[in-house]
Design a protein around this motif. Structure first.
Motif, PDB file in Angstrom:
ATOM      1  N   LEU A  55       0.914  -1.129  -0.007  1.00 60.46           N
ATOM      2  CA  LEU A  55       0.078  -0.131   0.097  1.00 60.46           C
ATOM      3  C   LEU A  55       0.826   1.278   0.081  1.00 60.46           C
ATOM      4  CD1 LEU A  55      -2.971  -0.609   2.519  1.00 60.46           C
ATOM      5  CD2 LEU A  55      -2.881  -0.367  -0.131  1.00 60.46           C
ATOM      6  N   ARG A  56       2.006   0.942   0.945  1.00 63.02           N
ATOM      7  CA  ARG A  56       2.963   2.366   0.674  1.00 63.02           C
ATOM      8  C   ARG A  56       3.493   2.707  -0.594  1.00 63.02           C
ATOM      9  NH1 ARG A  56       7.974   2.464   0.481  1.00 63.02           N
ATOM     10  NH2 ARG A  56       7.944   0.140   0.740  1.00 63.02           N
ATOM     11  N   GLU A  57       3.985   1.791  -1.401  1.00 67.86           N
ATOM     12  CA  GLU A  57       4.355   1.887  -2.698  1.00 67.86           C
ATOM     13  C   GLU A  57       3.125   2.613  -3.781  1.00 67.86           C
ATOM     14  OE1 GLU A  57       7.287  -1.300  -4.187  1.00 67.86           O
ATOM     15  OE2 GLU A  57       5.719  -2.365  -3.111  1.00 67.86           O
ATOM     16  N   ILE A  58       1.877   2.045  -3.566  1.00 67.57           N
ATOM     17  CA  ILE A  58       0.921   2.526  -4.011  1.00 67.57           C
ATOM     18  C   ILE A  58       0.601   4.141  -3.940  1.00 67.57           C
ATOM     19  CG2 ILE A  58      -1.760   2.353  -4.647  1.00 67.57           C
ATOM     20  CD1 ILE A  58      -1.218  -0.491  -4.060  1.00 67.57           C
ATOM     21  N   ALA A  59       0.645   4.606  -2.617  1.00 65.17           N
ATOM     22  CA  ALA A  59       0.244   5.866  -1.918  1.00 65.17           C
ATOM     23  C   ALA A  59       1.755   6.789  -2.657  1.00 65.17           C
ATOM     24  CB  ALA A  59       0.571   5.919  -0.632  1.00 65.17           C
ATOM     25  N   GLU A  60       2.961   6.140  -2.736  1.00 65.00           N
ATOM     26  CA  GLU A  60       4.159   6.912  -3.273  1.00 65.00           C
ATOM     27  C   GLU A  60       3.659   7.205  -4.827  1.00 65.00           C
ATOM     28  OE1 GLU A  60       7.361   4.689  -2.281  1.00 65.00           O
ATOM     29  OE2 GLU A  60       7.375   5.133  -0.156  1.00 65.00           O
ATOM     30  N   ARG A  61       3.291   6.332  -5.516  1.00 67.25           N
ATOM     31  CA  ARG A  61       3.125   6.384  -6.804  1.00 67.25           C
ATOM     32  C   ARG A  61       2.144   7.504  -7.251  1.00 67.25           C
ATOM     33  NH1 ARG A  61       3.499   2.824 -11.665  1.00 67.25           N
ATOM     34  NH2 ARG A  61       5.836   2.235 -10.774  1.00 67.25           N
ATOM     35  N   LEU A  62       1.042   7.378  -6.194  1.00 67.42           N
ATOM     36  CA  LEU A  62       0.075   8.540  -6.341  1.00 67.42           C
ATOM     37  C   LEU A  62       0.394   9.748  -5.992  1.00 67.42           C
ATOM     38  CD1 LEU A  62      -3.037   6.122  -5.360  1.00 67.42           C
ATOM     39  CD2 LEU A  62      -2.911   7.348  -7.605  1.00 67.42           C
ATOM     40  N   ASP A  63       1.709   9.825  -5.208  1.00 71.42           N
ATOM     41  CA  ASP A  63       2.020  11.104  -4.291  1.00 71.42           C
ATOM     42  C   ASP A  63       1.048  11.673  -3.281  1.00 71.42           C
ATOM     43  OD1 ASP A  63       4.049  12.898  -3.886  1.00 71.42           O
ATOM     44  OD2 ASP A  63       3.150  14.443  -5.451  1.00 71.42           O
TER      45      ASP A  63
END
Length: 193
Positions: free
Chosen positions: A35-43
């Protein structure tokens, strides 16, 4: 059956999360994506993401529900129609279009079959397929014609999953698969007593 344009999808946070999650799942696999990576990609912050979805499972199930709703609508519509050749052709045409609008989801399902089985998405998909088969075949038809009806659906799936790797335009590939699927249905229909 309302389908949102890419423009509408971009403006909708929930759908942006779904789209980015599918991209990441495709790039690095469902299991390896956090989920952290998804949040990072979405900024966005993890908390902002968490507001919409608590888990990766929530994301993929919501994608599945949204992108496959047209198939439920199609089954509902077809069950009210006479079992004519025209109805069967329309079932194939709409099913082909519904699959095309959810191409990223079907790729995910193809590449993550174990996950799909665990999340009960696979079971739901199987039920829908059986419902579609029932709409296309006649119980009293010769076995070969029943096989033709089932093969018509799998021809559409093949067009979506496997033929996308063939050189050329994916839309042309989809139309070619639809043409072959329709030929199978026409053949089965004309041979029925």
């Amino acid at each position: 059956m309302s389908s949102s344009s890419p423009q509408q999808r971009r403006g909708n946070t929930r759908q942006r999360i779904q789209d980015v999650a599918l991209e990441l799942f495709a790039e690095q696999g469902y299991e390896k994506t956090s989920l952290r990576e998804i949040a990072e990609r979405l900024d966005v912050t993890k908390a902002a993401l968490y507001y919409h979805f608590k888990t990766k499972e929530d994301i993929i199930i919501s994608v599945f529900d949204d992108l496959t709703r047209p198939i439920d609508d199609l089954i509902g519509w077809a069950e009210e129609q006479p079992r004519t050749l025209e109805t069967k052709r329309e079932v194939l045409r709409r099913y082909s279009e519904a699959m095309a609008s959810g191409v990223s989801l079907y790729r995910f399902m193809q590449e993550n079959q174990a996950t799909v089985r665990e999340l009960s998405i696979g079971e739901t998909m199987k039920k829908r397929l059986f419902a579609l088969v029932e709409l296309l075949r006649s119980a009293d038809a010769p076995l070969a014609d029943q096989v033709r009806c089932i093969s018509a659906l799998f021809t559409l799936h093949a067009g979506m999953m496997f033929l996308q790797h063939v050189e050329g335009d994916p839309e042309e590939t989809r139309k070619a698969a639809l043409e072959v699927a329709t030929d199978l249905i026409v053949q089965a229909h004309h041979r029925q007593p």
